[in-house]
Design an enzyme around this catalytic site. Structure first.
Site, PDB file in Angstrom:
ATOM      1  CE1 TYR A 130      50.801  50.256  34.311  1.00 60.90           C
ATOM      2  CE2 TYR A 130      49.982  48.029  34.576  1.00 60.90           C
ATOM      3  CZ  TYR A 130      50.557  49.294  34.232  1.00 60.90           C
ATOM      4  OH  TYR A 130      50.491  49.170  32.596  1.00 60.90           O
ATOM      5  CE1 TYR A 158      42.170  39.642  38.202  1.00 59.08           C
ATOM      6  CE2 TYR A 158      41.452  41.547  39.987  1.00 59.08           C
ATOM      7  CZ  TYR A 158      41.138  41.391  38.355  1.00 59.08           C
ATOM      8  OH  TYR A 158      40.400  41.204  37.811  1.00 59.08           O
TER       9      TYR A 158
END
Length: 388
Positions: A333, A285
């Site tokens: 992204y 993450y």
């Protein structure tokens, strides 16, 4: 090794919805679009699903799994909407495995959808007056969530000499991976100097130290392992898993430089019978550059305080010797408020050899999600073959 509940399940399908800026989509539509694509990927239909695990980023969404099941026309025998923030989905894989092993269901559909960007709703925390972060942090102007992570970054720098240049390595590597991903919205070059000279958001974190703010969703299909022989694609096996949470508000974090990954990483690796050195891929993450750097340390890929040196000199970028966040991460992204489901999607594609220009040789992948103000963590170990 002896059998455990993880040996009885596989990940059969994964998919994202559209991602980006999607004012023409509702949150439920993104759940449904991702679910439809993931089920198609698995060679299944809604009729196969008897477990629903869902969450969204909208504060107005109540009973997410109930709403998603209604929208899709599913009457499940198992349901879960536990909220651990961005790592909820890694935890859901473990929950699905437990439910399947217990005989409560046979196929679980994990979904996520968020219109955070288009709706402006966000998921920053600190808005509800009853929250500790509102009463004791927001009151004094701490911008959430960026401020919480900035405090952790400042402490890490003070204790270990970590530099902004080292944090910038995480952002630059993510951008280079995104340039290999046709679905990523950010393909323009990004240099260390670009990161350092960008507007400051919350010292010491600048614009490119912070994740994107997008709309989007994702879905994962978890099913019984004995169905693997009937699947159109090779299944991905769950070797290990763990979850925890240590605090809610950043003021109550036991140690600003030690994340929940220090608990879930070792536990997941132990349950899988492997070590960090066995991993071919790390999906970690990266809501902020400091999130990824501290998680690398706590997961055992390097020592505490060594994260800055570990990521330097392009080590985690394409061509480096440590493959991480190969689709571009939350930094380059997508990040619709909770990012954890996209980590699983990419890990599965890498293990199945479906990542195109960004493909790396992957038999074992570690997937780690973070939730809240470094509050919660969940780690998965995923394998190309069944656990030995």
């Amino acid at each position: 090794m002896g059998k455990n509940f993880r040996d009885g399940v596989v990940i059969a399908g994964v998919a994202e919805s559209e991602v980006g800026v999607l004012p023409h989509r509702t949150e439920l539509q993104l759940h449904a679009q991702a679910a439809s694509r993931a089920l198609a990927d698995a060679g299944m239909t809604l009729a196969d699903v008897d477990g629903v695990l869902s969450i969204g980023s909208s504060r107005g969404t109540r009973m997410p799994s109930v709403q998603v099941a209604e929208y899709l026309g599913i009457t499940p025998s198992f349901s879960d909407s536990s909220s651990l923030g961005g790592c909820s989905f890694e935890a859901y894989v473990q929950h699905a495995a437990l439910a399947i092993d217990a005989g409560l269901c046979t196929t679980c559909l994990i979904t996520y959808g968020s219109t955070q960007r288009s709706s402006g709703a966000g998921f920053g925390g600190g808005a509800d007056p009853w929250l500790a972060s509102t009463q004791f942090e927001g009151l004094w102007g701490l911008p959430m969530m960026t401020g919480a992570y900035a405090l952790a970054a400042s402490r890490h720098m003070h204790l270990y000499g970590t530099t902004r240049e080292q944090l910038a390595e995480v952002a630059v590597a993510a951008r280079k991976w995104a340039q290999l991903n046709p679905q990523a919205p950010r393909h323009e070059d990004l240099s260390i100097e670009d990161v350092l000279s960008a507007p400051m958001i919350a010292t010491p974190l600048g614009k490119f130290d912070c994740c994107l703010v997008t709309d989007g969703g994702g879905a994962v299909v978890v099913t019984k392992a004995d169905r693997a022989r009937d699947l159109p694609r090779a299944p991905v096996w769950l070797w290990g898993s763990a979850e925890t949470h240590t605090h809610a508000s950043i003021a109550n974090m036991p140690d600003l430089t030690v994340t929940p990954a220090a608990i879930t990483g070792p536990a997941a690796l132990k349950s899988a019978g492997v070590t960090p050195a066995d991993m071919d891929l790390a999906m970690i993450y990266d809501s902020f550059t400091i999130t990824a750097l501290m998680s690398l340390e706590d997961l055992g890929f390097c020592g505490k305080g060594e994260g800055g040196a570990f990521v330097s000199d392009g080590r985690i970028a394409p061509g480096g010797d440590f493959a991480m966040n190969t689709q571009g991460g939350g930094l380059s992204y997508t990040h619709p408020g909770m990012y954890g489901i996209f980590l699983i999607v990419e890990a599965v594609r890498q293990i199945r050899g479906e990542a195109g220009a960004r493909q790396v040789a992957t038999d074992l992948a570690l997937v780690h999600g973070t939730g809240g103000a470094l509050s919660a963590g969940s780690t998965l170990i995923l394998g190309k073959e069944a656990r030995r």
